[in-house]
Scaffold this motif. Structure first.
Motif, PDB file in Angstrom:
ATOM      1  N   VAL A 117      -9.606  14.516  50.863  1.00 43.08           N
ATOM      2  CA  VAL A 117      -9.417  14.555  51.484  1.00 43.08           C
ATOM      3  C   VAL A 117      -8.656  15.628  51.640  1.00 43.08           C
ATOM      4  O   VAL A 117      -7.265  15.186  51.097  1.00 43.08           O
ATOM      5  CB  VAL A 117      -9.393  13.799  53.114  1.00 43.08           C
ATOM      6  N   SER A 118      -8.293  16.246  52.646  1.00 38.32           N
ATOM      7  CA  SER A 118      -7.439  17.644  52.385  1.00 38.32           C
ATOM      8  C   SER A 118      -5.996  17.150  53.322  1.00 38.32           C
ATOM      9  O   SER A 118      -4.869  17.258  53.260  1.00 38.32           O
ATOM     10  CB  SER A 118      -6.820  18.867  52.965  1.00 38.32           C
ATOM     11  N   GLY A 119      -6.397  16.800  54.316  1.00 38.95           N
ATOM     12  CA  GLY A 119      -5.613  16.304  55.399  1.00 38.95           C
ATOM     13  C   GLY A 119      -5.508  15.217  55.524  1.00 38.95           C
ATOM     14  O   GLY A 119      -5.327  14.239  55.043  1.00 38.95           O
ATOM     15  N   ASN A 120      -4.481  14.982  56.944  1.00 36.09           N
ATOM     16  CA  ASN A 120      -3.603  12.963  56.269  1.00 36.09           C
ATOM     17  C   ASN A 120      -4.402  12.394  56.822  1.00 36.09           C
ATOM     18  O   ASN A 120      -5.284  12.298  57.756  1.00 36.09           O
ATOM     19  CB  ASN A 120      -2.406  13.694  57.927  1.00 36.09           C
ATOM     20  N   HIS A 121      -5.199  11.857  56.759  1.00 37.09           N
ATOM     21  CA  HIS A 121      -5.754  10.004  56.779  1.00 37.09           C
ATOM     22  C   HIS A 121      -5.318   8.681  56.446  1.00 37.09           C
ATOM     23  O   HIS A 121      -4.434   8.709  55.494  1.00 37.09           O
ATOM     24  CB  HIS A 121      -7.283  10.397  56.110  1.00 37.09           C
ATOM     25  N   ASP A 122      -6.410   7.900  56.998  1.00 37.37           N
ATOM     26  CA  ASP A 122      -5.974   6.602  57.165  1.00 37.37           C
ATOM     27  C   ASP A 122      -7.094   6.211  55.722  1.00 37.37           C
ATOM     28  O   ASP A 122      -8.322   6.206  55.455  1.00 37.37           O
ATOM     29  CB  ASP A 122      -6.640   5.359  58.423  1.00 37.37           C
ATOM     30  N   TYR A 123      -6.046   4.709  54.064  1.00 37.20           N
ATOM     31  CA  TYR A 123      -7.051   5.127  52.813  1.00 37.20           C
ATOM     32  C   TYR A 123      -7.805   3.501  53.572  1.00 37.20           C
ATOM     33  O   TYR A 123      -9.115   3.755  52.918  1.00 37.20           O
ATOM     34  CB  TYR A 123      -5.668   4.275  51.799  1.00 37.20           C
ATOM     35  N   MET A 136     -11.578   3.623  44.676  1.00 35.02           N
ATOM     36  CA  MET A 136     -11.378   4.604  44.979  1.00 35.02           C
ATOM     37  C   MET A 136     -10.984   5.268  44.462  1.00 35.02           C
ATOM     38  O   MET A 136      -9.694   5.117  44.259  1.00 35.02           O
ATOM     39  CB  MET A 136     -10.639   4.120  46.314  1.00 35.02           C
ATOM     40  N   LEU A 137     -11.518   6.671  43.916  1.00 37.26           N
ATOM     41  CA  LEU A 137     -10.528   7.695  43.558  1.00 37.26           C
ATOM     42  C   LEU A 137     -10.316   8.884  44.392  1.00 37.26           C
ATOM     43  O   LEU A 137     -10.383   9.229  44.761  1.00 37.26           O
ATOM     44  CB  LEU A 137     -12.176   8.502  42.750  1.00 37.26           C
ATOM     45  N   VAL A 138      -8.755   9.484  43.691  1.00 36.69           N
ATOM     46  CA  VAL A 138      -7.762   9.789  45.036  1.00 36.69           C
ATOM     47  C   VAL A 138      -7.686  10.889  44.404  1.00 36.69           C
ATOM     48  O   VAL A 138      -6.724  10.730  43.375  1.00 36.69           O
ATOM     49  CB  VAL A 138      -6.282   8.638  45.531  1.00 36.69           C
ATOM     50  N   VAL A 139      -8.196  12.383  44.638  1.00 35.25           N
ATOM     51  CA  VAL A 139      -7.416  13.124  44.394  1.00 35.25           C
ATOM     52  C   VAL A 139      -7.725  14.671  45.810  1.00 35.25           C
ATOM     53  O   VAL A 139      -5.981  14.932  45.224  1.00 35.25           O
ATOM     54  CB  VAL A 139      -9.117  14.178  43.665  1.00 35.25           C
ATOM     55  N   GLU A 149       0.860  13.774  54.334  1.00 36.76           N
ATOM     56  CA  GLU A 149       1.779  12.570  54.332  1.00 36.76           C
ATOM     57  C   GLU A 149       1.327  11.498  54.022  1.00 36.76           C
ATOM     58  O   GLU A 149       0.101  11.036  53.456  1.00 36.76           O
ATOM     59  CB  GLU A 149       1.370  12.246  56.099  1.00 36.76           C
ATOM     60  N   ASP A 150       2.735  10.508  53.323  1.00 36.78           N
ATOM     61  CA  ASP A 150       2.170   9.700  52.472  1.00 36.78           C
ATOM     62  C   ASP A 150       0.557   9.073  53.083  1.00 36.78           C
ATOM     63  O   ASP A 150       1.006   8.100  54.444  1.00 36.78           O
ATOM     64  CB  ASP A 150       3.520   9.034  52.258  1.00 36.78           C
ATOM     65  N   PRO A 151       0.120   8.269  53.013  1.00 38.64           N
ATOM     66  CA  PRO A 151      -0.734   7.152  53.371  1.00 38.64           C
ATOM     67  C   PRO A 151      -0.231   5.622  53.146  1.00 38.64           C
ATOM     68  O   PRO A 151       0.355   5.206  53.326  1.00 38.64           O
ATOM     69  CB  PRO A 151      -2.111   6.959  52.452  1.00 38.64           C
ATOM     70  N   LYS A 152      -1.130   4.582  54.675  1.00 36.83           N
ATOM     71  CA  LYS A 152      -0.285   3.652  54.551  1.00 36.83           C
ATOM     72  C   LYS A 152      -1.674   2.800  54.221  1.00 36.83           C
ATOM     73  O   LYS A 152      -3.135   3.006  53.978  1.00 36.83           O
ATOM     74  CB  LYS A 152      -0.110   3.171  56.267  1.00 36.83           C
ATOM     75  N   LYS A 186      -9.454  -8.284  49.206  1.00 37.62           N
ATOM     76  CA  LYS A 186     -10.123  -8.191  49.469  1.00 37.62           C
ATOM     77  C   LYS A 186     -11.277  -7.470  47.987  1.00 37.62           C
ATOM     78  O   LYS A 186     -11.042  -6.141  48.399  1.00 37.62           O
ATOM     79  CB  LYS A 186     -11.043  -7.257  50.565  1.00 37.62           C
ATOM     80  N   ASN A 187     -12.576  -8.150  47.839  1.00 34.18           N
ATOM     81  CA  ASN A 187     -13.248  -7.590  47.061  1.00 34.18           C
ATOM     82  C   ASN A 187     -12.753  -6.739  45.169  1.00 34.18           C
ATOM     83  O   ASN A 187     -12.665  -6.651  44.742  1.00 34.18           O
ATOM     84  CB  ASN A 187     -14.129  -6.270  47.539  1.00 34.18           C
ATOM     85  N   ARG A 188     -10.946  -7.248  45.265  1.00 32.21           N
ATOM     86  CA  ARG A 188     -10.390  -6.807  44.204  1.00 32.21           C
ATOM     87  C   ARG A 188     -10.738  -5.127  43.924  1.00 32.21           C
ATOM     88  O   ARG A 188     -11.045  -5.336  43.252  1.00 32.21           O
ATOM     89  CB  ARG A 188     -10.765  -7.683  42.869  1.00 32.21           C
ATOM     90  N   ARG A 189     -10.274  -4.735  45.362  1.00 35.75           N
ATOM     91  CA  ARG A 189     -10.206  -3.016  45.332  1.00 35.75           C
ATOM     92  C   ARG A 189      -9.437  -2.558  44.399  1.00 35.75           C
ATOM     93  O   ARG A 189      -8.637  -2.978  44.491  1.00 35.75           O
ATOM     94  CB  ARG A 189     -10.302  -2.533  47.112  1.00 35.75           C
ATOM     95  N   CYS A 190      -9.402  -1.486  43.533  1.00 36.33           N
ATOM     96  CA  CYS A 190      -8.466  -0.870  43.538  1.00 36.33           C
ATOM     97  C   CYS A 190      -8.166   0.760  43.531  1.00 36.33           C
ATOM     98  O   CYS A 190      -9.506   1.733  43.883  1.00 36.33           O
ATOM     99  CB  CYS A 190      -8.471  -0.970  41.335  1.00 36.33           C
ATOM    100  N   ILE A 191      -7.255   1.311  43.965  1.00 32.29           N
ATOM    101  CA  ILE A 191      -6.991   2.862  44.171  1.00 32.29           C
ATOM    102  C   ILE A 191      -6.975   3.863  42.872  1.00 32.29           C
ATOM    103  O   ILE A 191      -5.856   3.101  42.232  1.00 32.29           O
ATOM    104  CB  ILE A 191      -5.879   2.668  45.349  1.00 32.29           C
TER     105      ILE A 191
END
Ligand code: NAP
Ligand code: ZN
Ligand code: ZN
Length: 348
Positions: A246-252, A265-268, A273-276, A284-289
């Motif tokens: 996603v190119s625009g500001n958004h909620d992770y 979560m593979l962030v490209v 703006e910095d995400p929150k 939860k679920n031992r998720r990773c970014i």
């Protein structure tokens, strides 16, 4: 010196306009590429408008370059005149640090040399990109392109292609994996094609209901409107991987919630703006970014070979150089199917 024609941004707030400059004469390992097509990446717009800060002007954007080799330096080994060749997001690096010796030059300890919006290794010359008629580049950062593929469709592989291929490979996507792709633009549509080719069950997460038919044509098995809270809730903890393009500001968090146990979560995407991120959603679920920047030279060639084997190219709308400012405005309205590619003949 080699005179070239180009389009450049002169400031963050003015449109791109014609600009002439000179490329360096060929060094022994350099290749001169006559540019046929140049893709338009959202990063071009972010940087031309200084959305990430620190932009250098005049700026000739463009890092999805395909063309013909018209001259080679005396020591060039891998290219001959007449070869079809690509140049991507990098044109140099320190070449001696650990990432560089492992062909992961995008993570060079000294910082890679970007194709534009930076200085070359001499720290004086401004590197200028692909919205131009020719480029000079050390052969290490030039790629062999199969003539079997449609050339306009190949150009976006040099950024949108490698930027999505690399993290999907890193995540070791295999048949049966559940992969969601957020944002159906240049990167997103390539991510769908690659994830499908790797055998995954692919879901498109889009804000644009009008793109459902196209997403399915690209190979996506499912389509979810990411602004539909109920539909998103149904997919909580469902995916192995969410690729965020996603190119625009958004909620992770919206996308994190969709990951199952040890999901990635593979962030490209690189919004201004910095995400929150809520740590409770992370534990939860031992998720990773995981962030990922383009891909190294070896992997870029591997991706191009994979595309030649599987007959994968980008879906493009070919435009004239003179249309670039309108193209940027359309990109901001999410109105691209699915990559603008400049036919450089329009500038010659
Ligand atoms: P693009 O073609 O403009 O596509 C971006 C898509 O994101 C849009 O079509 C839209 O898709 C979605 N979107 C836009 N704003 C949104 C918002 N506020 N909320 C949710 N979705 C939104 O852009 P691109 O060229 O693919 O580039 C995508 C991002 O990746 C850019 O930020 C770019 O700078 C970055 N990038 C990173 C790398 C890297 O190395 N990591 C390399 C290249 C580019 P829908 O209509 O489907 O919602
Ligand atoms: Zn790019
Ligand atoms: Zn290095």
């Amino acid at each position: 010196m080699i005179p070239v024609k180009a389009y450049a941004a002169q400031s963050p707030t003015t449109p791109l306009t014609p600009f002439n400059f000179e490329r360096r004469d060929l060094r022994s390992h350099d290749v001169l590429v006559d540019i046929l097509y140049s893709g338009v990446c959202h990063s071009d717009l972010h940087q031309a408008r200084d959305e990430w800060g620190g932009s250098i002007y005049p700026m000739v954007p463009g890092h999805e370059i395909v063309g013909k080799v018209i001259k080679t330096g005396s020591e060039v080994k891998n290219f001959n005149e007449g070869d079809t060749a690509g140049v991507g997001v990098m044109v140099d690096s320190c070449r001696v640090c650990k990432p560089c010796t492992n062909y992961m030059e995008q993570y060079c300890a000294e910082g890679m040399t970007g194709t534009y919006n930076g200085y070359e290794r001499d720290k004086v010359t401004i590197a200028q990109g692909g919205y131009s008629t020719q480029i000079v580049c050390d052969e290490r950062w030039v790629y062999q392109v199969s003539d079997k593929l449609d050339m306009a469709g190949v150009a976006p592989l040099l950024c949108a292609g490698i930027t999505t291929y690399s993290p999907l490979k890193f995540a070791n996507i295999k048949p049966g994996d559940k992969v969601a792709v957020a944002g159906l633009g240049g990167l997103g549509h390539m991510a769908v094609k690659f994830a499908v080719a790797m055998g995954a069950e692919v879901t498109m997460l889009s804000t644009s209901s009008s793109k459902e038919k196209d997403a399915r044509k690209l190979g996506a098995h499912h389509f979810v409107i990411s602004t539909d809270d109920e539909a998103m809730k149904k997919h909580e903890s469902y995916f192995n991987v969410v690729l965020d393009a996603v190119s625009g500001n958004h909620d992770y968090e919206k996308y994190l919630k969709l990951l199952g146990v040890q999901g990635k979560m593979l962030v490209v995407g690189l919004p201004a703006e910095d995400p929150k991120v809520n740590p409770f959603e992370l534990i939860k679920n031992r998720r990773c970014i995981i962030g990922s920047m383009i891909g190294g030279t070896k992997e870029t060639q591997e991706m191009l070979d994979f595309c030649a084997e599987k007959n994968i190219v980008a879906d493009v709308e070919v435009i004239a150089m003179q249309y670039i400012n309108e193209a940027y405005e359309r990109m901001l309205k999410n109105d691209v199917k699915y990559r603008f590619v400049i036919d450089m003949a329009s500038l010659k």
